[in-house]
Design a protein around this motif. Structure first.
Motif, PDB file in Angstrom:
ATOM      1  N   LEU A   1       4.472  -3.437  35.549  1.00 29.53           N
ATOM      2  CA  LEU A   1       3.109  -2.908  35.408  1.00 29.53           C
ATOM      3  C   LEU A   1       2.125  -4.015  35.069  1.00 29.53           C
ATOM      4  O   LEU A   1       0.973  -3.994  35.504  1.00 29.53           O
ATOM      5  CB  LEU A   1       3.077  -1.816  34.337  1.00 29.53           C
ATOM      6  CG  LEU A   1       3.803  -0.516  34.676  1.00 29.53           C
ATOM      7  CD1 LEU A   1       3.884   0.390  33.450  1.00 29.53           C
ATOM      8  CD2 LEU A   1       3.117   0.198  35.833  1.00 29.53           C
ATOM      9  N   ASP A   2       2.577  -5.003  34.305  1.00 32.93           N
ATOM     10  CA  ASP A   2       1.741  -6.168  33.975  1.00 32.93           C
ATOM     11  C   ASP A   2       1.503  -7.007  35.223  1.00 32.93           C
ATOM     12  O   ASP A   2       0.376  -7.425  35.497  1.00 32.93           O
ATOM     13  CB  ASP A   2       2.426  -6.992  32.891  1.00 32.93           C
ATOM     14  CG  ASP A   2       1.569  -8.121  32.338  1.00 32.93           C
ATOM     15  OD1 ASP A   2       0.369  -8.211  32.670  1.00 32.93           O
ATOM     16  OD2 ASP A   2       2.107  -8.921  31.562  1.00 32.93           O
ATOM     17  N   ALA A   3       2.533  -7.226  36.002  1.00 31.72           N
ATOM     18  CA  ALA A   3       2.429  -8.060  37.206  1.00 31.72           C
ATOM     19  C   ALA A   3       1.484  -7.455  38.242  1.00 31.72           C
ATOM     20  O   ALA A   3       0.778  -8.194  38.930  1.00 31.72           O
ATOM     21  CB  ALA A   3       3.813  -8.276  37.816  1.00 31.72           C
ATOM     22  N   ASP A   4       1.445  -6.123  38.338  1.00 30.94           N
ATOM     23  CA  ASP A   4       0.552  -5.520  39.334  1.00 30.94           C
ATOM     24  C   ASP A   4      -0.849  -5.252  38.786  1.00 30.94           C
ATOM     25  O   ASP A   4      -1.686  -4.665  39.466  1.00 30.94           O
ATOM     26  CB  ASP A   4       1.173  -4.262  39.948  1.00 30.94           C
ATOM     27  CG  ASP A   4       1.177  -3.047  39.041  1.00 30.94           C
ATOM     28  OD1 ASP A   4       0.562  -3.073  37.959  1.00 30.94           O
ATOM     29  OD2 ASP A   4       1.798  -2.037  39.418  1.00 30.94           O
TER      30      ASP A   4
ATOM     31  N   ILE B   1      -1.462  -2.940  33.497  1.00 26.81           N
ATOM     32  CA  ILE B   1      -1.650  -3.162  32.074  1.00 26.81           C
ATOM     33  C   ILE B   1      -1.919  -4.646  31.850  1.00 26.81           C
ATOM     34  O   ILE B   1      -1.579  -5.479  32.688  1.00 26.81           O
ATOM     35  CB  ILE B   1      -0.448  -2.679  31.224  1.00 26.81           C
ATOM     36  CG1 ILE B   1       0.843  -3.419  31.597  1.00 26.81           C
ATOM     37  CG2 ILE B   1      -0.275  -1.175  31.338  1.00 26.81           C
ATOM     38  CD1 ILE B   1       2.032  -3.069  30.725  1.00 26.81           C
ATOM     39  N   ALA B   2      -2.523  -4.966  30.710  1.00 26.75           N
ATOM     40  CA  ALA B   2      -2.895  -6.353  30.435  1.00 26.75           C
ATOM     41  C   ALA B   2      -1.890  -7.072  29.538  1.00 26.75           C
ATOM     42  O   ALA B   2      -1.747  -8.282  29.615  1.00 26.75           O
ATOM     43  CB  ALA B   2      -4.278  -6.407  29.784  1.00 26.75           C
ATOM     44  N   ASP B   3      -1.184  -6.320  28.700  1.00 25.18           N
ATOM     45  CA  ASP B   3      -0.244  -6.933  27.768  1.00 25.18           C
ATOM     46  C   ASP B   3       0.714  -5.861  27.280  1.00 25.18           C
ATOM     47  O   ASP B   3       0.393  -4.665  27.307  1.00 25.18           O
ATOM     48  CB  ASP B   3      -1.006  -7.543  26.589  1.00 25.18           C
ATOM     49  CG  ASP B   3      -0.152  -8.489  25.755  1.00 25.18           C
ATOM     50  OD1 ASP B   3       0.883  -8.979  26.266  1.00 25.18           O
ATOM     51  OD2 ASP B   3      -0.518  -8.736  24.598  1.00 25.18           O
TER      52      ASP B   3
ATOM     53  N   GLU C   1      -1.745   6.976  32.381  1.00 28.37           N
ATOM     54  CA  GLU C   1      -1.533   6.861  33.829  1.00 28.37           C
ATOM     55  C   GLU C   1      -0.578   5.723  34.172  1.00 28.37           C
ATOM     56  O   GLU C   1       0.281   5.862  35.040  1.00 28.37           O
ATOM     57  CB  GLU C   1      -2.868   6.656  34.540  1.00 28.37           C
ATOM     58  CG  GLU C   1      -3.744   7.883  34.545  1.00 28.37           C
ATOM     59  CD  GLU C   1      -5.116   7.608  35.134  1.00 28.37           C
ATOM     60  OE1 GLU C   1      -5.309   6.564  35.805  1.00 28.37           O
ATOM     61  OE2 GLU C   1      -6.008   8.447  34.920  1.00 28.37           O
ATOM     62  N   ALA C   2      -0.726   4.594  33.501  1.00 29.34           N
ATOM     63  CA  ALA C   2       0.136   3.444  33.765  1.00 29.34           C
ATOM     64  C   ALA C   2       1.591   3.770  33.444  1.00 29.34           C
ATOM     65  O   ALA C   2       2.494   3.466  34.235  1.00 29.34           O
ATOM     66  CB  ALA C   2      -0.328   2.239  32.948  1.00 29.34           C
ATOM     67  N   LEU C   3       1.830   4.406  32.308  1.00 26.03           N
ATOM     68  CA  LEU C   3       3.203   4.739  31.933  1.00 26.03           C
ATOM     69  C   LEU C   3       3.792   5.790  32.870  1.00 26.03           C
ATOM     70  O   LEU C   3       4.974   5.727  33.207  1.00 26.03           O
ATOM     71  CB  LEU C   3       3.257   5.197  30.476  1.00 26.03           C
ATOM     72  CG  LEU C   3       2.896   4.117  29.449  1.00 26.03           C
ATOM     73  CD1 LEU C   3       2.900   4.696  28.041  1.00 26.03           C
ATOM     74  CD2 LEU C   3       3.824   2.917  29.544  1.00 26.03           C
ATOM     75  N   GLU C   4       2.963   6.735  33.316  1.00 29.33           N
ATOM     76  CA  GLU C   4       3.430   7.713  34.306  1.00 29.33           C
ATOM     77  C   GLU C   4       3.831   7.019  35.601  1.00 29.33           C
ATOM     78  O   GLU C   4       4.867   7.334  36.189  1.00 29.33           O
ATOM     79  CB  GLU C   4       2.340   8.743  34.600  1.00 29.33           C
ATOM     80  CG  GLU C   4       2.288   9.879  33.626  1.00 29.33           C
ATOM     81  CD  GLU C   4       1.231  10.901  34.012  1.00 29.33           C
ATOM     82  OE1 GLU C   4       1.040  11.163  35.223  1.00 29.33           O
ATOM     83  OE2 GLU C   4       0.591  11.435  33.085  1.00 29.33           O
TER      84      GLU C   4
END
Length: 116
Positions: A38-41, A44-46, A95-98
């Motif tokens: 998720l960080d690579a795409d 998320i930022a951190d 949303e990111a975790l989903e």
């Protein structure tokens, strides 16, 4: 204005492991891989994965462990003020975790916004 919004929580990871130690290590690695993707795409930022504990031991010889893993996630959002950013950021984190198929999330803190 840009704000960094952070939130901590726990999630349950179910997997087969040979012992409490290997199950916790495997669950930590699995969540870390998901958050890293998720960080690579840019979703998320951190992120950090802080701790893992066995939530539920196997009931039989071939049953899986359920491990509770603690994490922290940060996103960057645009908002007029920190209150608005906290709301927008909380939604972005959900949303990111989903999208990352992180299930059984329980947040242990309210979203915290600070200027980015």
């Amino acid at each position: 204005m840009e704000f960094a919004v952070s939130r901590t929580g726990t999630t349950l990871v179910t997997l087969h492991g040979g012992s409490d130690t290997t199950a916790c290590a495997g669950a930590t690695e699995e969540l870390a891989s998901t958050l890293e993707a998720l960080d690579a795409d840019g979703t998320i930022a951190d992120w950090t994965v802080d701790d893992a504990d066995v939530y539920e031991h196997p009931t039989g010889p071939f049953d899986p462990y359920t491990v509770s893993v603690e994490f922290a996630v940060t996103v960057v959002v645009e908002a007029d003020d920190s209150d608005a950013a906290a709301g927008v950021g909380a939604g972005a984190i959900d949303e990111a975790l989903e999208r990352g198929d992180v299930d059984s999330v329980t947040y242990t803190s309210s979203p915290a916004a600070s200027p980015a």
